[in-house]
Motif scaffolding. Structure first.
Motif, mmCIF file in Angstrom:
data_model
loop_
_atom_site.group_PDB
_atom_site.id
_atom_site.type_symbol
_atom_site.label_atom_id
_atom_site.label_comp_id
_atom_site.label_asym_id
_atom_site.label_seq_id
_atom_site.Cartn_x
_atom_site.Cartn_y
_atom_site.Cartn_z
ATOM 1 N N THR A 129 35.356 63.966 46.392
ATOM 2 C CA THR A 129 35.029 62.559 46.630
ATOM 3 C C THR A 129 36.314 61.764 46.890
ATOM 4 O OG1 THR A 129 35.246 61.904 44.306
ATOM 5 C CG2 THR A 129 33.118 62.800 45.018
ATOM 6 N N ARG A 130 36.152 60.589 47.541
ATOM 7 C CA ARG A 130 37.322 59.736 47.777
ATOM 8 C C ARG A 130 37.924 59.281 46.456
ATOM 9 N NH1 ARG A 130 37.665 53.706 50.643
ATOM 10 N NH2 ARG A 130 39.116 52.924 49.088
ATOM 11 N N THR A 131 37.072 58.915 45.491
ATOM 12 C CA THR A 131 37.573 58.464 44.194
ATOM 13 C C THR A 131 38.356 59.575 43.502
ATOM 14 O OG1 THR A 131 35.746 56.899 43.920
ATOM 15 C CG2 THR A 131 36.920 57.576 41.925
ATOM 16 N N ALA A 201 39.373 50.107 59.234
ATOM 17 C CA ALA A 201 39.709 48.751 58.762
ATOM 18 C C ALA A 201 40.869 48.772 57.782
ATOM 19 C CB ALA A 201 38.491 48.117 58.097
ATOM 20 N N LEU A 202 41.161 49.948 57.229
ATOM 21 C CA LEU A 202 42.224 50.034 56.227
ATOM 22 C C LEU A 202 43.576 50.379 56.845
ATOM 23 C CD1 LEU A 202 40.334 51.987 53.406
ATOM 24 C CD2 LEU A 202 40.729 49.530 53.579
ATOM 25 N N LYS A 203 43.610 50.627 58.141
ATOM 26 C CA LYS A 203 44.859 51.041 58.782
ATOM 27 C C LYS A 203 45.681 49.812 59.157
ATOM 28 C CE LYS A 203 42.924 55.260 60.816
ATOM 29 N NZ LYS A 203 42.636 55.980 62.069
ATOM 30 N N LYS A 204 46.606 49.414 58.308
ATOM 31 C CA LYS A 204 47.480 48.287 58.604
ATOM 32 C C LYS A 204 48.698 48.345 57.702
ATOM 33 C CE LYS A 204 44.735 45.277 55.581
ATOM 34 N NZ LYS A 204 43.970 44.036 55.492
ATOM 35 N N LEU A 214 36.429 48.049 45.757
ATOM 36 C CA LEU A 214 36.299 46.903 46.667
ATOM 37 C C LEU A 214 37.415 46.903 47.704
ATOM 38 C CD1 LEU A 214 35.423 44.124 44.043
ATOM 39 C CD2 LEU A 214 33.844 45.445 45.485
ATOM 40 N N ASN A 215 38.156 48.011 47.769
ATOM 41 C CA ASN A 215 39.288 48.142 48.686
ATOM 42 C C ASN A 215 40.374 47.104 48.422
ATOM 43 O OD1 ASN A 215 38.334 50.419 50.036
ATOM 44 N ND2 ASN A 215 37.200 49.207 51.534
ATOM 45 N N LYS A 216 40.503 46.719 47.150
ATOM 46 C CA LYS A 216 41.589 45.853 46.699
ATOM 47 C C LYS A 216 42.591 46.704 45.925
ATOM 48 C CE LYS A 216 39.456 42.133 48.157
ATOM 49 N NZ LYS A 216 39.945 41.373 49.327
ATOM 50 N N ARG A 217 43.777 46.163 45.709
ATOM 51 C CA ARG A 217 44.817 46.892 44.985
ATOM 52 C C ARG A 217 44.352 47.213 43.562
ATOM 53 N NH1 ARG A 217 50.157 47.373 46.274
ATOM 54 N NH2 ARG A 217 50.037 45.609 47.740
ATOM 55 N N LEU A 218 44.513 48.465 43.183
ATOM 56 C CA LEU A 218 44.129 48.897 41.846
ATOM 57 C C LEU A 218 45.008 48.195 40.806
ATOM 58 C CD1 LEU A 218 42.041 50.974 40.804
ATOM 59 C CD2 LEU A 218 43.890 52.639 40.659
ATOM 60 N N THR A 219 44.469 47.937 39.630
ATOM 61 C CA THR A 219 45.208 47.235 38.585
ATOM 62 C C THR A 219 45.726 48.210 37.530
ATOM 63 O OG1 THR A 219 43.234 46.920 37.201
ATOM 64 C CG2 THR A 219 43.708 45.233 38.872
ATOM 65 N N ARG A 220 46.601 47.702 36.678
ATOM 66 C CA ARG A 220 47.123 48.499 35.561
ATOM 67 C C ARG A 220 45.983 48.954 34.660
ATOM 68 N NH1 ARG A 220 52.193 48.451 32.975
ATOM 69 N NH2 ARG A 220 52.092 49.267 30.849
#
Length: 300
Positions: A129-131, A201-204, A214-220
């Motif tokens: 899986t991606r996760t 959409a994530l290629k940048k 949610l495709n946001k930066r993972l947190t601590r």
């Protein structure tokens, strides 16, 4: 008196490169000290400060219920300030010279994993899986490089160079380190990034490397939960946190014969052990040291 205090703080910023948080702690502690000197001890200039005044301030802090660690920190700040005032000829005597700094109990050693436990932890994610690919890549990078979790979550896609087998890490003071990657970390990152590349959409540029759902930066906190989950799945009973892999890697490198100097350089530590004051002749290149001592590389 305020001017001399500010001059001392400016010196700490310029010459010692202390972090913003550390400077603010110094500023707070010394501003509290200055207020006591001016309001309670009627000191109008630094020359009015005596050993008795300094000890009265420590007793004042104790009466307020300051913990030993807090007292020790404030006392160290006071001692540093008075040393500066002596060196800059703004005081004739050092009233903090004989100050009795409170002793602090040594912290227990952090929890660490054996090499086998690390391997069990790294093997726990389901990489179908991606996760699972993301989680495996996170843990492989943490153990490959020893970076702090704060540095890990700040990584962007363009800071990873799999062709040259390194990541570009930005430390807590903005300093940059080029860190080698072991084969397992390279493979895990390649698998994860390939998965991301399927989502156009994530290629940048500047895109966070490790993303949440949610495709946001993972947190601590997110990484802490990931480690806890896989430690439970792997049957590891050792208390685990984002710092565990960093501390474990430190121990494993030293057990394999690495020097404190090399470990400190890899980890981005600025406070070296006392042994680092002595020259070390014929030092090997950093990448060679890495391949000599890292458990994932030396066994190949």
């Amino acid at each position: 008196m305020r001017k001399q205090l500010n001059d001392f703080l400016d010196l700490l910023i310029r010459e010692r490169g202390l972090s913003e948080n550390t400077i603010e702690a110094y500023r707070s502690d010394l501003s509290q000290y200055l207020a006591f000197l001016m309001e309670s001890a009627s000191c109008e200039k630094w020359g009015d400060v005596t050993e008795v005044v300094v000890m009265n301030y420590l007793y004042h802090l104790k009466d307020q219920g300051c913990a030993p660690a807090t007292l020790a920190r404030k006392a160290a700040a006071m001692r540093g300030l008075h040393r500066y005032l002596m060196r800059s000829h703004q005081m004739v005597n050092d009233p903090a010279y004989a100050m009795d700094i409170p002793k602090i109990k040594q912290k227990p050693l952090p929890s660490m994993l054996t090499v086998n436990q690390v391997e069990q932890l790294l093997a726990a994610p389901d990489t179908r899986t991606r996760t699972g690919k993301r989680d495996r890549a996170i843990m492989e990078v943490l153990y490959a490089t020893g970076i702090r979790v704060s540095e890990c979550i700040r990584l962007n896609r363009d800071q990873v160079n799999l062709g040259l087998e390194f990541i570009r890490c930005v430390g807590k003071k903005g300093d940059e380190r080029i860190l080698p990657l072991d084969p397992e970390a390279i493979q895990a990152l390649q698998s994860y990034i390939t998965e991301l590349d399927h989502e156009s959409a994530l290629k940048k540029n500047g895109q966070p490397l490790f993303l949440n759902r949610l495709n946001k930066r993972l947190t601590r906190q997110g990484i802490w939960k990931i480690l806890k989950q896989y430690a439970e799945e792997a049957g590891i009973s050792v208390p685990i946190s984002p710092e565990t892999l960093r501390q474990s890697l430190t121990a494993h490198l030293l057990q394999n014969g690495a020097s404190f100097e090399f470990v400190d350089e890899l980890m981005g530590r600025t406070h070296h052990s006392a042994s680092m004051r002595y020259p070390r002749p014929n030092r090997l290149p950093f990448k060679k040291l890495y391949t000599t001592y890292h458990p994932h590389v030396r066994s190949k």
